[in-house]
Design a protein around this motif. Structure first.
Motif, PDB file in Angstrom:
ATOM      1  N   LYS A   1      24.350  10.093  -2.985  1.00 49.78           N
ATOM      2  CA  LYS A   1      25.778  10.415  -2.785  1.00 49.78           C
ATOM      3  C   LYS A   1      26.258  11.572  -3.663  1.00 49.78           C
ATOM      4  O   LYS A   1      27.337  12.103  -3.459  1.00 49.78           O
ATOM      5  N   VAL A   2      25.496  11.962  -4.682  1.00 48.06           N
ATOM      6  CA  VAL A   2      25.908  13.067  -5.547  1.00 48.06           C
ATOM      7  C   VAL A   2      25.167  14.332  -5.144  1.00 48.06           C
ATOM      8  O   VAL A   2      25.754  15.382  -4.926  1.00 48.06           O
ATOM      9  N   GLY A   3      23.847  14.198  -5.040  1.00 44.72           N
ATOM     10  CA  GLY A   3      23.054  15.346  -4.622  1.00 44.72           C
ATOM     11  C   GLY A   3      22.016  15.733  -5.657  1.00 44.72           C
ATOM     12  O   GLY A   3      21.684  14.953  -6.554  1.00 44.72           O
ATOM     13  N   TYR A   4      21.519  16.960  -5.521  1.00 47.18           N
ATOM     14  CA  TYR A   4      20.451  17.443  -6.396  1.00 47.18           C
ATOM     15  C   TYR A   4      21.046  18.157  -7.598  1.00 47.18           C
ATOM     16  O   TYR A   4      22.062  18.834  -7.493  1.00 47.18           O
ATOM     17  N   PHE A   5      20.388  17.994  -8.749  1.00 51.93           N
ATOM     18  CA  PHE A   5      20.817  18.735  -9.945  1.00 51.93           C
ATOM     19  C   PHE A   5      19.588  19.297 -10.648  1.00 51.93           C
ATOM     20  O   PHE A   5      18.468  18.794 -10.474  1.00 51.93           O
ATOM     21  N   TYR A   6      19.787  20.363 -11.416  1.00 50.70           N
ATOM     22  CA  TYR A   6      18.693  21.089 -12.045  1.00 50.70           C
ATOM     23  C   TYR A   6      18.242  20.402 -13.325  1.00 50.70           C
ATOM     24  O   TYR A   6      19.066  19.997 -14.136  1.00 50.70           O
ATOM     25  N   ARG A   7      16.928  20.255 -13.505  1.00 43.40           N
ATOM     26  CA  ARG A   7      16.427  19.599 -14.723  1.00 43.40           C
ATOM     27  C   ARG A   7      15.574  20.508 -15.596  1.00 43.40           C
ATOM     28  O   ARG A   7      15.196  20.123 -16.695  1.00 43.40           O
ATOM     29  N   GLY A   8      15.214  21.674 -15.046  1.00 42.75           N
ATOM     30  CA  GLY A   8      14.392  22.586 -15.849  1.00 42.75           C
ATOM     31  C   GLY A   8      12.931  22.481 -15.491  1.00 42.75           C
ATOM     32  O   GLY A   8      12.557  21.777 -14.566  1.00 42.75           O
TER      33      GLY A   8
END
Ligand code: ADP
Length: 211
Positions: free
Chosen positions: A54-61
């Motif tokens: 429900k939030v989506g993708y986020f960058y982790r490095g």
């Protein structure tokens, strides 16, 4: 590690705009959600991206290198297997040779009443072909490697396990099987080619990842 162009573009977009859903990414890139799915899976499994429902993708490095092994452990054989080439025990060695050429494979699985009973490799067939047997009259069951000596793998086992079995037993292919106690139905095959493709996909064709 070198990612492919689409994976790099995805990373950049998620870094700039994350958290962002797959749907939004697809729209930004003018692609379908289905086209993007494998790349998003690779980036997530490799640890570049995180994903929250429900939030989506986020960058982790960038992920550490040892993640290759855990990635291989997390991918089931069923997602990378090829179709098996299977013939009945009563087929002749000649038929098996024809099958090897027409299906362009190195290993054929042999069944009796639909259950795996053996397998033949290219060298098994070559060995027979230089003998004095009439290949059209010799059943393939006479020259195959038999159960219970066949090494196989279940669809839910990992690509890491497949690679270890192929390497450890010095063979080219594994039947992917369902069933138990020696009564197996062949549902796929995993070969050195599948493993090689998988590794290339992992590394974006960049050897430096494995240095
Ligand atoms: P090739 O003999 O053409 O080099 P392989 O290395 O795969 O091909 O086969 C070596 C031997 O192991 C052959 O006798 C073959 O019948 C047998 N073999 C191949 N695949 C399997 C397997 N999954 N389990 C057990 N034996 C196998």
């Amino acid at each position: 590690m070198d990612l492919n162009d689409r994976q790099r573009e995805l990373l950049k977009l998620v870094e700039e705009r994350g958290p962002i859903t797959g749907e939004e990414l697809a729209k930004l890139m003018n692609l379908s959600r289905n086209t993007l799915r494998p790349d998003l899976t690779v980036l997530t499994m490799l640890g570049f991206l995180g994903a929250r429902p429900k939030v989506g993708y986020f960058y982790r490095g960038r992920p550490p290198r040892e993640d290759v092994e855990s990635f291989m452990r997390s991918i089931p054989v069923s997602s990378r297997m090829s179709l098996p080439v299977v013939i009945d025990e009563n087929s002749s060695v000649y038929d098996a040779i024809v099958e090897i050429f027409t299906e362009n494979v190195g290993t054929i699985f042999i069944t009796q009443d639909g259950f795996l009973s053996g397998c033949v490799s290219r060298k098994d067939l070559l060995r027979t072909a230089i003998g004095k047997l009439d290949l059209t009259q010799t059943p393939v069951s006479m020259v195959m490697t038999r159960m219970p000596n066949i090494v196989g793998i279940h669809p839910g086992q990992s690509m890491l396990e497949a690679a270890k079995l192929i390497d450890g037993h010095r063979i080219d292919a594994l039947p992917v099987w369902e069933g138990q106690e020696g009564k197996y139905r062949v549902v796929g095959r995993i070969t050195k080619t599948n493993i090689t493709r998988f590794v290339l996909e992992l590394g974006g064709n960049d050897e430096s990842y494995f240095e």
